[in-house]
Design an enzyme around this catalytic site. Structure first.
Site, short mmCIF file in Angstrom:
data_model
loop_
_atom_site.label_atom_id
_atom_site.label_comp_id
_atom_site.label_asym_id
_atom_site.label_seq_id
_atom_site.Cartn_x
_atom_site.Cartn_y
_atom_site.Cartn_z
N ASP A 52 0.84 -1.09 0.03
CA ASP A 52 -0.22 0.14 0.05
C ASP A 52 0.85 1.12 -0.07
O ASP A 52 1.30 1.53 0.75
CB ASP A 52 -0.96 0.21 0.96
CG ASP A 52 -2.20 1.45 1.63
OD1 ASP A 52 -2.73 1.16 0.31
OD2 ASP A 52 -1.20 1.93 1.81
N TYR A 57 3.64 10.09 0.30
CA TYR A 57 4.22 9.71 1.29
C TYR A 57 5.84 9.35 0.77
O TYR A 57 7.07 9.87 1.76
CB TYR A 57 3.79 8.01 1.44
CG TYR A 57 2.76 7.12 1.57
CD1 TYR A 57 1.51 8.04 2.40
CD2 TYR A 57 2.41 5.72 1.86
CE1 TYR A 57 0.41 7.69 2.63
CE2 TYR A 57 0.92 5.73 2.04
CZ TYR A 57 0.33 6.28 2.57
OH TYR A 57 -1.10 5.95 2.81
N LYS A 85 -2.55 6.18 -4.68
CA LYS A 85 -3.87 7.43 -4.07
C LYS A 85 -3.77 8.17 -4.02
O LYS A 85 -2.08 8.88 -4.80
CB LYS A 85 -3.38 6.89 -2.58
CG LYS A 85 -3.53 5.67 -1.81
CD LYS A 85 -4.09 6.08 -0.05
CE LYS A 85 -3.45 4.48 0.44
NZ LYS A 85 -2.39 4.81 1.08
N HIS A 116 -7.56 9.56 -1.60
CA HIS A 116 -6.62 9.30 -0.82
C HIS A 116 -7.90 10.21 0.61
O HIS A 116 -8.54 9.63 1.25
CB HIS A 116 -5.59 10.06 -1.09
CG HIS A 116 -4.67 9.84 0.62
ND1 HIS A 116 -3.48 9.71 -0.03
CD2 HIS A 116 -5.08 9.40 1.54
CE1 HIS A 116 -2.93 8.98 0.71
NE2 HIS A 116 -3.56 8.53 2.46
#
Ligand SMILES: NC(=O)c1ccc[n+]([C@@H]2O[C@H](COP(=O)([O-])OP(=O)(O)OC[C@H]3O[C@@H](n4cnc5c(N)ncnc54)[C@H](OP(=O)(O)O)[C@@H]3O)[C@@H](O)[C@H]2O)c1
Length: 327
Positions: A52, A57, A85, A116
Site C-alpha cells: 500500500d 508518502y 492514491k 486519498h
C-alpha cells in the site's frame, strides 16, 4: 480455519471480480524513505503480496527500486497487488498523479487506485504544496470541506482512468464516512468503489460504516491498525492476553481482528524482523472479536485527526468543528 494458517495466504474478493491479498504492507516512511526499499523486499520475501502506497508518502521511488530487485529474483509483477492514491492537492489531475506514481514505481499499472480523501485542496499543477495554507495557517480548500461536491468529480475522473486506460485494475476510495459514501454512490459513473480504506482498530468502533460498506459490496481496508507511531493499540491488556493465549505477537492479534472479519489490513514497520514475523493468523473466537470491538465502544479513540478531515462526518474526530450531525 486452522490456527497455524498464515495471513499471507488469505485473499478477499473485490466487487469487480478481482482479488486482494488480505495482508498488505503499509509504506509511510518512518524517517528516511530510503528504508522502505528494504521493508518491501523483506515483506515480499516473507510472503506478502500486497503493498500500500501513495504519491503523498514520498516512498514510491524506493518501492520501485525494491520491485526491480525482486523482479531480478523472479518475483512477477502480476503476483503483486500494488495500491496508490490521489492526494487532495492533486485532485484536479488524478491521471497526472497516477503517472508520477507509475513512473516512480517503475510499473505500467497499479492494482488499485484510491482517492486519498474526499477533499479538494488548492495544490498547483504538480500537486504541491500538499497542504496549502493562507498566511494565517488556514488550509486552502478549492471546495467547501463540508458541503462541497467536487470530490465526486474526482472519483469520477479516477473511474475514467479505469474506463479509458490500462493503468489501473480497480478503483476505490479512502477516508469516506457514511455521509460521503451516500453522496458518492448515486453519482458513480460505472464503478462502485472496490475498497474504502479507513482508520480501524479495536479502539475505534465503526460497525455502522463497515456494515454500510458491506451492504454496497465495498471492502474495508484498515489503516493504522496499531494506531500509528508508538503503536498504542498493541499495549492494550486484552490484546496482550490474546497474544499470550495463541502464542503470537500482539500485532498478529490485531491483523486477525481485521482479517477474520473480512477486512484487509496494512500494517507498517521499519523493523524488518517485525515485518517478517507479522504473518501468523490466530483463530480468535467470535466472543474474542466482540470483546476487542467493545474496547472502542467503551472508550473510542481516533488517532488520525488531520485538519483536512474535519467536516467529513466521521465520529470521534477530535477538534471537528465543521460537521453537522450526519446521522
Ligand atoms: N489512507 C490513509 O489516509 C492512510 C492513513 C494512514 C495510514 N495509511 C496506510 O496504512 C499504513 C499503516 O498505518 P500507519 O502507518 O498509521 O501505522 P501502524 O501500522 O498502525 O503503526 C506503525 C507504527 O507502529 C510501530 N509498531 C508496530 N509494531 C510495533 C511493536 N510491536 N512495538 C513497537 N512499535 C511498533 C511502528 O514502529 P516500527 O517502525 O519501529 O516498527 C510504527 O511506528 C500506512 O503505512 C499507510 O500505507 C493510510
Amino acid at each position: 480455519m486452522a490456527q497455524n494458517r498464515f495471513a499471507t495466504e488469505i485473499y478477499f474478493d473485490l466487487n469487480d471480480k478481482r482479488k486482494i491479498p488480505a495482508l498488505g504492507l503499509g509504506t509511510i516512511p518512518s524517517g528516511d524513505p530510503k528504508g522502505v526499499k528494504d521493508q518491501v523486499i523483506a515483506a515480499v520475501e516473507a510472503g506478502y503480496r500486497h503493498i500500500d502506497t501513495a504519491w503523498y508518502y514520498g516512498s514510491e521511488k524506493y518501492i520501485g527500486e525494491a520491485l526491480r530487485e525482486l523482479s531480478a529474483k523472479g518475483v512477477k509483477r502480476e503476483d503483486l497487488f500494488i495500491t496508490t492514491k490521489v492526494w487532495p492537492s492533486f485532485y484536479h489531475s488524478p491521471e497526472k498523479s497516477l503517472d508520477k506514481s507509475l513512473h516512480d514505481l517503475g510499473t505500467n499499472y497499479v492494482d488499485l487506485l484510491l482517492q486519498h480523501w474526499p477533499v479538494c485542496l488548492r495544490g498547483g499543477e504538480d500537486g504541491t504544496p500538499t497542504e496549502p495554507k493562507d498566511k494565517d495557517g488556514n488550509l486552502l480548500y478549492d471546495d467547501d470541506p463540508v458541503t462541497g461536491e467536487k470530490f465526486i468529480d474526482v472519483y469520477n475522473a479516477i473511474e475514467d482512468i479505469k474506463l479509458n486506460t490500462d493503468k489501473v485494475k480497480s478503483v476505490g476510495v479512502s477516508n469516506y464516512s457514511i455521509p460521503k459514501l451516500k453522496q458518492l454512490l448515486p453519482n458513480v459513473k460505472k464503478f462502485v468503489p472496490a475498497v474504502n480504506q479507513i482508520e480501524y482498530h479495536p479502539q475505534l468502533p465503526q460497525k455502522d460504516l463497515t456494515d454500510f460498506c458491506a451492504e454496497h459490496g465495498i471492502l474495508v481496508e484498515a489503516y493504522s491498525p496499531v494506531g500509528g507511531p508508538g503503536a498504542p493499540v498493541i499495549k492494550l491488556p486484552y490484546v496482550n492476553e490474546l497474544a499470550e493465549k495463541y502464542d503470537v505477537s500482539p500485532n498478529e492479534v490485531i491483523n486477525a481482528y481485521h482479517i477474520l472479519e473480512n477486512r484487509s489490513v496494512i500494517p507498517r514497520s521499519s523493523n524488518l524482523e517485525r515485518i517478517q514475523t507479522n504473518i501468523r493468523l490466530p483463530k480468535l473466537t467470535k466472543d474474542e472479536l466482540r470483546t476487542l470491538y467493545q474496547i472502542g465502544v467503551v472508550k473510542p479513540t481516533r488517532y488520525t485527526n488531520d485538519p483536512w478531515g474535519y467536516g467529513l462526518g466521521f465520529r470521534y474526530w477530535k477538534g471537528d468543528t465543521l460537521s453537522k450531525n450526519f446521522d
